[in-house]
Design a protein around this motif. Sequence first.
Motif, short mmCIF file in Angstrom:
data_model
loop_
_atom_site.label_atom_id
_atom_site.label_comp_id
_atom_site.label_asym_id
_atom_site.label_seq_id
_atom_site.Cartn_x
_atom_site.Cartn_y
_atom_site.Cartn_z
N MET A 1 -19.22 28.99 2.96
CA MET A 1 -20.68 29.26 3.03
C MET A 1 -20.90 30.32 2.07
O MET A 1 -20.16 31.36 1.62
CB MET A 1 -20.79 29.96 4.46
CG MET A 1 -22.15 30.31 4.85
SD MET A 1 -22.18 31.09 6.35
CE MET A 1 -23.03 32.50 5.88
N VAL A 2 -22.16 29.99 1.36
CA VAL A 2 -22.68 31.01 0.52
C VAL A 2 -24.02 31.63 1.03
O VAL A 2 -24.90 30.98 1.71
CB VAL A 2 -22.76 30.20 -0.90
CG1 VAL A 2 -23.48 31.14 -2.01
CG2 VAL A 2 -21.48 29.91 -1.56
N VAL A 3 -24.10 32.97 0.67
CA VAL A 3 -25.43 33.49 1.12
C VAL A 3 -26.55 33.08 0.20
O VAL A 3 -26.39 32.65 -0.93
CB VAL A 3 -25.27 34.99 0.96
CG1 VAL A 3 -26.76 35.75 0.95
CG2 VAL A 3 -24.24 35.70 1.78
N ASP A 43 -10.36 33.29 7.64
CA ASP A 43 -11.70 32.85 7.80
C ASP A 43 -12.39 33.74 8.56
O ASP A 43 -13.81 34.00 8.30
CB ASP A 43 -11.52 31.64 8.88
CG ASP A 43 -10.91 30.33 8.00
OD1 ASP A 43 -10.83 30.73 6.69
OD2 ASP A 43 -10.54 29.30 8.52
N VAL A 45 -12.37 37.30 8.62
CA VAL A 45 -12.99 38.14 7.67
C VAL A 45 -13.94 37.72 6.70
O VAL A 45 -15.05 38.66 6.67
CB VAL A 45 -11.58 38.98 6.98
CG1 VAL A 45 -12.03 39.88 5.84
CG2 VAL A 45 -10.52 39.45 8.00
N GLN A 46 -13.82 36.60 6.23
CA GLN A 46 -14.70 36.22 5.14
C GLN A 46 -16.06 36.11 6.12
O GLN A 46 -17.19 36.44 5.56
CB GLN A 46 -14.50 34.87 4.64
CG GLN A 46 -15.41 34.08 3.65
CD GLN A 46 -14.91 33.09 2.91
OE1 GLN A 46 -13.59 32.67 3.15
NE2 GLN A 46 -15.81 32.82 1.89
N TYR A 49 -17.61 39.52 6.54
CA TYR A 49 -18.19 39.93 5.53
C TYR A 49 -19.52 39.43 5.06
O TYR A 49 -20.68 40.00 4.88
CB TYR A 49 -17.31 40.08 4.28
CG TYR A 49 -16.58 41.41 4.17
CD1 TYR A 49 -15.27 41.57 4.76
CD2 TYR A 49 -16.83 42.29 3.34
CE1 TYR A 49 -14.52 42.42 4.72
CE2 TYR A 49 -16.35 43.43 3.42
CZ TYR A 49 -14.84 43.62 3.91
OH TYR A 49 -14.25 44.71 4.02
N LEU A 50 -19.63 38.12 5.39
CA LEU A 50 -20.97 37.35 5.06
C LEU A 50 -21.96 37.76 5.94
O LEU A 50 -23.23 38.22 5.62
CB LEU A 50 -20.49 36.09 5.01
CG LEU A 50 -19.89 35.39 3.81
CD1 LEU A 50 -19.63 34.01 3.83
CD2 LEU A 50 -20.41 35.86 2.44
N TYR A 53 -23.00 41.41 5.16
CA TYR A 53 -23.91 41.33 4.08
C TYR A 53 -25.47 41.00 4.41
O TYR A 53 -26.33 41.68 4.27
CB TYR A 53 -23.65 40.44 3.16
CG TYR A 53 -24.29 40.34 1.80
CD1 TYR A 53 -24.47 41.62 0.98
CD2 TYR A 53 -25.30 39.49 1.52
CE1 TYR A 53 -25.28 41.54 -0.19
CE2 TYR A 53 -26.14 39.40 0.39
CZ TYR A 53 -26.38 40.54 -0.28
OH TYR A 53 -27.02 40.57 -1.39
N LEU B 63 -8.44 35.59 -0.30
CA LEU B 63 -9.24 35.99 0.60
C LEU B 63 -10.40 36.88 -0.15
O LEU B 63 -11.56 36.78 -0.21
CB LEU B 63 -8.73 36.81 1.72
CG LEU B 63 -9.61 37.26 2.65
CD1 LEU B 63 -10.75 36.33 3.15
CD2 LEU B 63 -9.20 38.03 3.85
N ARG B 66 -12.22 34.84 -2.50
CA ARG B 66 -13.20 34.16 -1.78
C ARG B 66 -14.40 34.76 -1.19
O ARG B 66 -15.58 34.13 -1.45
CB ARG B 66 -12.50 33.62 -0.40
CG ARG B 66 -12.05 31.94 -0.43
CD ARG B 66 -11.15 31.81 0.50
NE ARG B 66 -11.60 31.91 1.67
CZ ARG B 66 -10.74 31.75 2.94
NH1 ARG B 66 -9.66 31.46 2.71
NH2 ARG B 66 -11.40 31.67 3.97
N ILE B 67 -14.19 35.95 -0.92
CA ILE B 67 -15.23 36.67 -0.44
C ILE B 67 -16.36 37.54 -1.62
O ILE B 67 -17.34 37.18 -1.83
CB ILE B 67 -14.89 38.09 0.36
CG1 ILE B 67 -14.27 37.57 1.76
CG2 ILE B 67 -16.00 38.99 0.39
CD1 ILE B 67 -13.49 38.74 2.27
N ALA B 70 -18.52 34.54 -2.63
CA ALA B 70 -19.40 34.15 -1.52
C ALA B 70 -20.65 35.13 -1.71
O ALA B 70 -21.69 34.70 -1.32
CB ALA B 70 -18.85 33.93 -0.39
#
Lengths: 185, 257
Positions: A1-3, A43, A45-46, A49-50, A53, B63, B66-67, B70
């Motif tokens: 997933m990208v913002v 997953d 944590v990612q 963060y998204l 944001y 990780l 990746r962050i 993204a």
Amino acid sequence: MVVNASQDDPEKARRFREAALPYLDDAYTLARYLLRDTADAEDAVQECYLRAYKHFDSYRGPAMKPWLFAILRNVCRAEYARRKTAPTAVEEVPESAEQASMWNETPDTPERQMMRRFDGDTVRKLIAALAEPFRETFVLREIQNLSYREIADVAAVPVGTVMSRLARARAMLRSAWLAEQEQAK
Amino acid sequence: MTCEEAEVLLHALIDGELDAGHAREVEAHIEGCPHCAALMKEYQEIRQAMAETDLRYKAPLELRRRIEKALPQPQPQAVVPSRRSVLRGFAMGSAVSAIAATGLFAIVLRNDDEQRIEAEIVSAHLRSLQAGHLTDVISTDQHTVKPWFNGKLDVSPPVIDLTAQGFTLVGGRLDYVNTREIGAVVYKRRQHVINLFVAQTANTERRPATMTTLQGFNIRRWSDHGLNYWAVSDIGADELTEFGDKFEAAMQANKEG
């Protein structure tokens, strides 16, 4: 997933990175203890963060770490829900029942030998065996060094609940510790 | 106080979360109760044992990448920067120092911004050494060089005469770094040229000097009062440090004076 592009504000991105990325190891540590699985923790944590944001515009403090943790915790809870519906889900209930009975059954003699030292892997295993939500409270306090107030905010419960969960968590850990000690003899 | 109450409250005591009144009550109970005293001791021992063990996990590099990927990039390369975003680019230097302790992230930023700007600073220094390119205004008088910059830049670089300290002011120049105009104050040490590049930064925090070497040139970089400084020269690091120290001391004296 990208913002998505509408949020692509370089200044916001810079401030967010500066404020949030220093806590990446903390967030990953919490996710590992909450989910007990490496890939799921990454997953989560990612995703955390998204989401952080996206909501960074509404962030008003006070501290970045508990704010991130509150988001991460919600991500992890969604993951529990998914596991519960998945056929291969890890069933949480029997384990917590087992832990609770262990707590009650441990002999409670006042005079005891010194608590022995264990290596990191053993202690992590003991913590990982604690039932939710005691594990969560315990990790936030003992490993993340959050105050009771901060833990209450992260877990969305009153401070009194934090106190009782922590007491229960430490009692369970103590029992497990003593059992491990007994086994190691 | 009952043992039941104490068994819960002693945790808050261990954590330093009890107010003085309750702390005294719990302590009084523990003093008179071997059961609770033993429990308290065990909890403290477990806590001590845990403190001596590394129970944290380190986020995998993958990780982190990746962050990083993204999230939107702080400075998209494809977009031609506006004047404001250029200033933010310079401000990035201080952001990097604030999170320098965080490892990879700082390194990534350094590659993207600090190092790119430093490379451009060295290129500008090299250009200045070609015949006729060193100065736009030639003067050993700071009261001539400083006004010359006025109106040419949105920041007026401090011009300080360091002749008495062994660094001769020879003039000033407009240069071009990070796709924008930047002020350069030119000094000489014997036959060696020192270019002092000055750019505005949004961050007013003082940032202590760092010394790097790029393509055989020393770069002394510091920030103070909302300005970023890069002093570039082929003189030794020790002499460039001396230059920087004298410059900063003179700035300080000017402010106080």
